[in-house]
Design a protein around this motif. Sequence first.
Motif, PDB file in Angstrom:
ATOM      1  N   HIS A 184       0.856  -1.185   0.000  1.00 24.04           N
ATOM      2  CA  HIS A 184       0.000   0.000   0.000  1.00 24.04           C
ATOM      3  C   HIS A 184       0.899   1.244   0.000  1.00 24.04           C
ATOM      4  CE1 HIS A 184      -2.926   2.958   1.313  1.00 24.04           C
ATOM      5  NE2 HIS A 184      -3.890   2.057   1.181  1.00 24.04           N
ATOM      6  N   HIS A 185       0.614   2.183  -0.920  1.00 25.85           N
ATOM      7  CA  HIS A 185       1.472   3.366  -1.048  1.00 25.85           C
ATOM      8  C   HIS A 185       1.578   4.161   0.264  1.00 25.85           C
ATOM      9  CE1 HIS A 185       3.493   6.610  -3.190  1.00 25.85           C
ATOM     10  NE2 HIS A 185       2.666   7.465  -2.612  1.00 25.85           N
ATOM     11  N   MET A 186       0.459   4.264   0.981  1.00 28.06           N
ATOM     12  CA  MET A 186       0.482   5.062   2.215  1.00 28.06           C
ATOM     13  C   MET A 186       1.292   4.349   3.303  1.00 28.06           C
ATOM     14  SD  MET A 186      -2.517   7.009   4.202  1.00 28.06           S
ATOM     15  CE  MET A 186      -3.758   6.846   2.968  1.00 28.06           C
ATOM     16  N   GLY A 230       3.786   2.608   2.647  1.00 29.18           N
ATOM     17  CA  GLY A 230       5.149   2.929   2.225  1.00 29.18           C
ATOM     18  C   GLY A 230       5.596   4.244   2.845  1.00 29.18           C
ATOM     19  N   HIS A 231       4.771   5.301   2.691  1.00 30.11           N
ATOM     20  CA  HIS A 231       5.141   6.602   3.273  1.00 30.11           C
ATOM     21  C   HIS A 231       5.377   6.468   4.782  1.00 30.11           C
ATOM     22  CE1 HIS A 231       5.120   9.500   0.063  1.00 30.11           C
ATOM     23  NE2 HIS A 231       3.943   9.093  -0.385  1.00 30.11           N
ATOM     24  N   ILE A 232       4.493   5.736   5.457  1.00 28.75           N
ATOM     25  CA  ILE A 232       4.637   5.575   6.917  1.00 28.75           C
ATOM     26  C   ILE A 232       6.011   4.957   7.231  1.00 28.75           C
ATOM     27  CG2 ILE A 232       3.736   4.321   8.942  1.00 28.75           C
ATOM     28  CD1 ILE A 232       0.918   4.597   7.642  1.00 28.75           C
ATOM     29  N   ALA A 238       1.116  13.619   4.887  1.00 27.04           N
ATOM     30  CA  ALA A 238       0.724  14.812   4.127  1.00 27.04           C
ATOM     31  C   ALA A 238       1.409  14.767   2.769  1.00 27.04           C
ATOM     32  CB  ALA A 238       1.111  16.087   4.882  1.00 27.04           C
ATOM     33  N   SER A 239       0.643  14.369   1.757  1.00 23.04           N
ATOM     34  CA  SER A 239       1.243  14.247   0.424  1.00 23.04           C
ATOM     35  C   SER A 239       0.352  14.947  -0.586  1.00 23.04           C
ATOM     36  CB  SER A 239       1.406  12.765   0.079  1.00 23.04           C
ATOM     37  OG  SER A 239       0.147  12.172  -0.103  1.00 23.04           O
ATOM     38  N   GLY A 240       0.603  14.678  -1.872  1.00 18.39           N
ATOM     39  CA  GLY A 240      -0.207  15.300  -2.914  1.00 18.39           C
ATOM     40  C   GLY A 240      -1.578  14.638  -3.018  1.00 18.39           C
ATOM     41  N   THR A 293       9.200  12.558  -0.507  1.00 20.45           N
ATOM     42  CA  THR A 293       8.449  12.379  -1.751  1.00 20.45           C
ATOM     43  C   THR A 293       8.551  10.917  -2.200  1.00 20.45           C
ATOM     44  OG1 THR A 293      10.403  13.299  -2.785  1.00 20.45           O
ATOM     45  CG2 THR A 293       8.525  14.751  -2.605  1.00 20.45           C
ATOM     46  N   ASP A 294       7.774  10.567  -3.247  1.00 22.85           N
ATOM     47  CA  ASP A 294       7.667   9.163  -3.651  1.00 22.85           C
ATOM     48  C   ASP A 294       9.026   8.539  -3.983  1.00 22.85           C
ATOM     49  OD1 ASP A 294       5.018   9.397  -3.227  1.00 22.85           O
ATOM     50  OD2 ASP A 294       4.445   9.479  -5.350  1.00 22.85           O
ATOM     51  N   ASN A 295       9.234   7.345  -3.467  1.00 16.55           N
ATOM     52  CA  ASN A 295      10.492   6.622  -3.669  1.00 16.55           C
ATOM     53  C   ASN A 295      10.209   5.139  -3.462  1.00 16.55           C
ATOM     54  OD1 ASN A 295      11.391   5.776  -0.716  1.00 16.55           O
ATOM     55  ND2 ASN A 295      10.471   7.809  -0.589  1.00 16.55           N
TER      56      ASN A 295
HETATM   57 ZN    ZN Z   1       3.233   9.421  -2.232  1.00 16.26          ZN
END
Ligand code: ZN
Length: 341
Positions: free
Chosen positions: A110-112, A114-116, A135-137, A300-302
């Motif tokens: 899950h992308h979120m 990932g951010h976590i 807090a992303s786009g 940012t996305d990675n």
């Molecule tokens: Zn993202």
Amino acid sequence: MLILAIETSCDETAACIMDDAGRVLSDAVATQIEIHRTYGGVVPEIASRKHLEALPFVVEDTLQRAGVSLCDIDAFAVTYGPGLVGALLCGVSYAKGLCCALNRPFIGIHHMEGHIMANHVTHPDLETPYLCLVASGGHTCLIHVQAPFQYKLLGQTHDDAAGEAFDKVARVLGLPYPGGPHLEELAKAGNAKAFRFTKPKTDNAYDYSFSGLKTAVLSLMRSAAKQGETPCGADIAASFQAHAVDFLLEPAFLAMRDFGIDTLSLVGGVCANKALRQRAQDMAKRENRAVRLPDMKLCTDNAVMIAEAARRRLAIGERSDLTLNAIPNMPLYGRERSPIL
Ligand code: ZN
Ligand code: KG4
């Protein structure tokens, strides 16, 4: 054990090779920003085509820099949602192809989540429970990370995501896409107290709303234009940024007080904003709480963050099967993949 993770949910084609101890052997991000800039935002169809072109090169580059070959990879991971469906499908299909050809385990992330995980890469000592502000786009939400893979959603935006508001305000100020970093730069020369905007009201005190703030800036510009005036762009940028930062942090600190949480983790593209980072640290210091900020390039996305999530889920025996599909609107899930949102 080596994991190759792929991220293609929006306009960055990213890959990372990580070992099972969380060591990053290599990572690469090919950004499409210049291509989408002409249109003032991401064009989904173009994003998919560019992912298809970039994927083989990005993966090859990651393998070369790690000094390994595809046969040395023990598991493949990929973001399968949320995001742009065509963009997600590129990564999902590519990763599935590699798994089929090499007969290796496969896991969708899950992308979120990932951010976590970005903050767990930067701060390996970060322990649950903590509060995470994403807090992303595409997202703005407060998640109580109660234990590994145990997420409780405390609040989320009713309308625009914080990054989206930065991008839209930046656009009317004539700044290039993506607007967040450019707006931050312009704000340095401005007076953050030049304009006052009203705090949005939400039924749930931990929820967010950014469309009112965005609209207030737009109407300020319009009414100034009607009177033949040009308000100072730097003042608008600085005032908008200061309000956006407060609107993001106030519910987070309120939740920490209400739920007795000591640590705040800030993740997502907007958390690259230095005014937000500084204010979070100042507020935490005043309240004797801790703030964890990811390395700038992990905001940012990675694919490093995707590899970290995959590493942790693979370690508890999770696998996805090859019927996994891209899911553009996917709720965050816990350990048994039961939705939390
Ligand atoms: Zn993202
Ligand atoms: O997490 P991310 O790379 O992609 C999504 O998952 O959406 O976040 C991108 C967003 C964009 O809206 C961008 O303008 C914003 O993060 N952003 C910033 C800054 N750097 C990136 N916003 C404010 N200040 C920044 N320095």
